[in-house]
Design a protein around this motif. Structure first.
Motif, PDB file in Angstrom:
ATOM      1  N   SER A 172     -23.581  53.727 140.241  1.00 23.52           N
ATOM      2  CA  SER A 172     -24.989  54.143 140.279  1.00 23.52           C
ATOM      3  C   SER A 172     -25.246  55.292 139.309  1.00 23.52           C
ATOM      4  CB  SER A 172     -25.376  54.561 141.699  1.00 23.52           C
ATOM      5  OG  SER A 172     -25.298  53.465 142.579  1.00 23.52           O
ATOM      6  N   LEU A 173     -24.306  56.203 139.208  1.00 22.70           N
ATOM      7  CA  LEU A 173     -24.440  57.302 138.246  1.00 22.70           C
ATOM      8  C   LEU A 173     -24.504  56.770 136.821  1.00 22.70           C
ATOM      9  CD1 LEU A 173     -21.931  59.846 139.810  1.00 22.70           C
ATOM     10  CD2 LEU A 173     -24.376  60.235 139.511  1.00 22.70           C
ATOM     11  N   LEU A 174     -23.678  55.793 136.510  1.00 24.10           N
ATOM     12  CA  LEU A 174     -23.697  55.218 135.169  1.00 24.10           C
ATOM     13  C   LEU A 174     -25.004  54.498 134.901  1.00 24.10           C
ATOM     14  CD1 LEU A 174     -20.058  53.866 134.670  1.00 24.10           C
ATOM     15  CD2 LEU A 174     -20.992  56.152 134.292  1.00 24.10           C
ATOM     16  N   ASP A 175     -25.554  53.850 135.928  1.00 28.15           N
ATOM     17  CA  ASP A 175     -26.849  53.182 135.754  1.00 28.15           C
ATOM     18  C   ASP A 175     -27.924  54.176 135.335  1.00 28.15           C
ATOM     19  OD1 ASP A 175     -25.755  50.756 136.475  1.00 28.15           O
ATOM     20  OD2 ASP A 175     -26.399  50.888 138.578  1.00 28.15           O
ATOM     21  N   VAL A 176     -27.911  55.356 135.958  1.00 29.43           N
ATOM     22  CA  VAL A 176     -28.893  56.394 135.618  1.00 29.43           C
ATOM     23  C   VAL A 176     -28.666  56.880 134.192  1.00 29.43           C
ATOM     24  CG1 VAL A 176     -29.710  58.727 136.145  1.00 29.43           C
ATOM     25  CG2 VAL A 176     -29.206  57.123 138.000  1.00 29.43           C
ATOM     26  N   MET A 177     -27.422  57.125 133.827  1.00 26.77           N
ATOM     27  CA  MET A 177     -27.107  57.630 132.498  1.00 26.77           C
ATOM     28  C   MET A 177     -27.506  56.643 131.403  1.00 26.77           C
ATOM     29  SD  MET A 177     -23.366  59.229 133.446  1.00 26.77           S
ATOM     30  CE  MET A 177     -23.004  59.929 131.843  1.00 26.77           C
ATOM     31  N   GLU A 178     -27.382  55.370 131.699  1.00 22.91           N
ATOM     32  CA  GLU A 178     -27.657  54.344 130.700  1.00 22.91           C
ATOM     33  C   GLU A 178     -29.132  53.962 130.621  1.00 22.91           C
ATOM     34  OE1 GLU A 178     -23.251  52.234 131.192  1.00 22.91           O
ATOM     35  OE2 GLU A 178     -25.029  51.324 132.094  1.00 22.91           O
ATOM     36  N   SER A 179     -29.886  54.265 131.673  1.00 24.03           N
ATOM     37  CA  SER A 179     -31.277  53.815 131.717  1.00 24.03           C
ATOM     38  C   SER A 179     -32.263  54.855 131.215  1.00 24.03           C
ATOM     39  CB  SER A 179     -31.656  53.429 133.153  1.00 24.03           C
ATOM     40  OG  SER A 179     -31.620  54.573 134.003  1.00 24.03           O
ATOM     41  N   ARG A 180     -31.792  56.054 130.915  1.00 30.32           N
ATOM     42  CA  ARG A 180     -32.704  57.123 130.505  1.00 30.32           C
ATOM     43  C   ARG A 180     -32.195  57.784 129.223  1.00 30.32           C
ATOM     44  NH1 ARG A 180     -33.278  60.185 136.375  1.00 30.32           N
ATOM     45  NH2 ARG A 180     -33.854  58.344 137.600  1.00 30.32           N
ATOM     46  N   ASP A 181     -33.131  58.301 128.458  1.00 27.37           N
ATOM     47  CA  ASP A 181     -32.787  59.060 127.260  1.00 27.37           C
ATOM     48  C   ASP A 181     -32.643  60.521 127.664  1.00 27.37           C
ATOM     49  OD1 ASP A 181     -32.309  59.912 124.723  1.00 27.37           O
ATOM     50  OD2 ASP A 181     -34.402  59.776 124.045  1.00 27.37           O
ATOM     51  N   LEU A 182     -31.439  60.887 128.086  1.00 26.56           N
ATOM     52  CA  LEU A 182     -31.197  62.211 128.657  1.00 26.56           C
ATOM     53  C   LEU A 182     -30.783  63.206 127.582  1.00 26.56           C
ATOM     54  CD1 LEU A 182     -29.099  61.063 131.736  1.00 26.56           C
ATOM     55  CD2 LEU A 182     -31.461  61.878 131.796  1.00 26.56           C
ATOM     56  N   PRO A 183     -31.229  64.452 127.703  1.00 28.92           N
ATOM     57  CA  PRO A 183     -30.708  65.492 126.808  1.00 28.92           C
ATOM     58  C   PRO A 183     -29.231  65.730 127.118  1.00 28.92           C
ATOM     59  CG  PRO A 183     -32.086  66.461 128.528  1.00 28.92           C
ATOM     60  CD  PRO A 183     -32.238  64.976 128.643  1.00 28.92           C
ATOM     61  N   PRO A 184     -28.483  66.289 126.165  1.00 26.39           N
ATOM     62  CA  PRO A 184     -27.039  66.452 126.361  1.00 26.39           C
ATOM     63  C   PRO A 184     -26.650  67.148 127.660  1.00 26.39           C
ATOM     64  CG  PRO A 184     -27.612  66.901 124.083  1.00 26.39           C
ATOM     65  CD  PRO A 184     -28.904  66.715 124.814  1.00 26.39           C
ATOM     66  N   GLY A 185     -27.371  68.231 128.018  1.00 22.93           N
ATOM     67  CA  GLY A 185     -27.006  68.958 129.226  1.00 22.93           C
ATOM     68  C   GLY A 185     -27.090  68.098 130.470  1.00 22.93           C
ATOM     69  N   ASP A 186     -28.174  67.322 130.617  1.00 21.16           N
ATOM     70  CA  ASP A 186     -28.343  66.456 131.778  1.00 21.16           C
ATOM     71  C   ASP A 186     -27.325  65.315 131.771  1.00 21.16           C
ATOM     72  OD1 ASP A 186     -30.450  68.060 132.446  1.00 21.16           O
ATOM     73  OD2 ASP A 186     -32.010  66.636 131.850  1.00 21.16           O
ATOM     74  N   PHE A 187     -27.108  64.741 130.596  1.00 20.03           N
ATOM     75  CA  PHE A 187     -26.130  63.652 130.478  1.00 20.03           C
ATOM     76  C   PHE A 187     -24.747  64.127 130.891  1.00 20.03           C
ATOM     77  CE2 PHE A 187     -22.901  61.233 128.313  1.00 20.03           C
ATOM     78  CZ  PHE A 187     -23.342  59.918 128.311  1.00 20.03           C
ATOM     79  N   LEU A 188     -24.345  65.295 130.386  1.00 20.28           N
ATOM     80  CA  LEU A 188     -22.988  65.777 130.649  1.00 20.28           C
ATOM     81  C   LEU A 188     -22.822  66.270 132.084  1.00 20.28           C
ATOM     82  CD1 LEU A 188     -22.393  67.488 127.214  1.00 20.28           C
ATOM     83  CD2 LEU A 188     -21.276  65.421 128.080  1.00 20.28           C
ATOM     84  N   ALA A 189     -23.919  66.701 132.720  1.00 17.95           N
ATOM     85  CA  ALA A 189     -23.847  67.046 134.138  1.00 17.95           C
ATOM     86  C   ALA A 189     -23.571  65.788 134.966  1.00 17.95           C
ATOM     87  CB  ALA A 189     -25.144  67.705 134.587  1.00 17.95           C
ATOM     88  N   LEU A 190     -24.242  64.676 134.613  1.00 16.91           N
ATOM     89  CA  LEU A 190     -23.980  63.416 135.298  1.00 16.91           C
ATOM     90  C   LEU A 190     -22.587  62.886 134.963  1.00 16.91           C
ATOM     91  CD1 LEU A 190     -27.426  61.612 134.884  1.00 16.91           C
ATOM     92  CD2 LEU A 190     -26.436  62.529 136.994  1.00 16.91           C
TER      93      LEU A 190
END
Length: 250
Positions: free
Chosen positions: A127-145
């Motif tokens: 589920s975490l990967l689904d969120v990471m792949e479905s949104r254009d996240l800034p580096p800080g948010d991406f790396l927190a996930l």
């Protein structure tokens, strides 16, 4: 070791067993001093000393007076206290990036291999990967996930010590990952690669291939460390060799 010291350790060990066995859970009250003293055959001063230690560890909260909020109340499981102590150590002195990476390589490759042999429920990780792949996240948010994904694998292992260690290191992992992101020539390229590697880790685990799972985690962690060219040590540290800190040829 004095008898008094042994006595408060008896209290700690008894409470820890009750927590780990599920007889005590967060929100429960500890028995009163008189009851613990009688049940365990120790003095009330030993009970008070043990509870003070538990409070420092963040496992219990104490309050005076009467009513439902008085006495000693469980607020965390044992892993919480271990994680809190590690976070305090990080805040006080910090850890060398290379030491964090090496620790991750030791722990997380073993976790991945064990998970591949046990076929666990990895719904939370996916589920975490689904969120990471479905949104254009800034580096800080991406790396927190990203850090949360790795923690979720440790939690899926069922090993409380490993999960607590990873939870305690989480802020350090996020910090070095975010610091390294600013050195990358292309964040979009790196983030896309990291997402592919995350999926490869899950695929290897779910396919029951311990060797592939171990290798996928190793290359994922070590590859990012090598790519970011982060310093391997604190400025005040003497150089130390870190085995397997980067993939061969990196």
């Amino acid at each position: 070791m004095t008898d008094e010291r042994r006595a408060w350790q008896v209290v700690l060990e008894s409470i820890e067993r009750d927590l780990l066995d599920g007889r005590l859970r967060p929100g429960d009250h500890l028995p009163g001093e008189r009851a613990l003293s009688a049940d365990l055959g120790v003095g009330r001063s030993s009970v008070r000393e043990a509870i003070r230690v538990l409070e420092v560890l963040g496992l219990v909260r104490t309050a005076t007076g009467s009513g439902p909020t008085s006495g000693a109340i469980i607020v965390a499981l044992p892993g919480g206290g271990m994680s809190a102590l590690m976070r305090l150590q990080v805040a006080a002195t910090g850890f060398a990036v290379a030491d964090i990476v090496q620790t991750r390589l030791v722990l997380e490759t073993a976790v991945a291999a064990d998970l591949a042999g046990s076929r666990p429920d990895l719904t939370a990780s996916a589920s975490l990967l689904d969120v990471m792949e479905s949104r254009d996240l800034p580096p800080g948010d991406f790396l927190a996930l990203d850090a949360q994904f790795h923690l979720s694998l440790a939690e899926a292992s069922g090993n409380q010590v490993i999960a607590a260690t990873m939870a305690g290191l989480r802020s350090s992992i996020e910090n070095y990952a975010i610091a390294g992101a600013s050195t990358l020539p292309s964040w979009s390229g790196t983030s896309a690669r990291l997402m592919r590697e995350h999926r490869a880790i899950l695929t290897a685990i779910e396919s029951g291939d311990p060797a592939s799972a171990r290798g996928a985690v190793h290359d994922h962690i070590a590859g990012y460390y090598a790519e970011t060219n982060l310093p391997s040590r604190r400025p005040d540290e003497t150089p130390r060799l870190v085995a397997d800190a980067a993939p061969s040829g990196a």
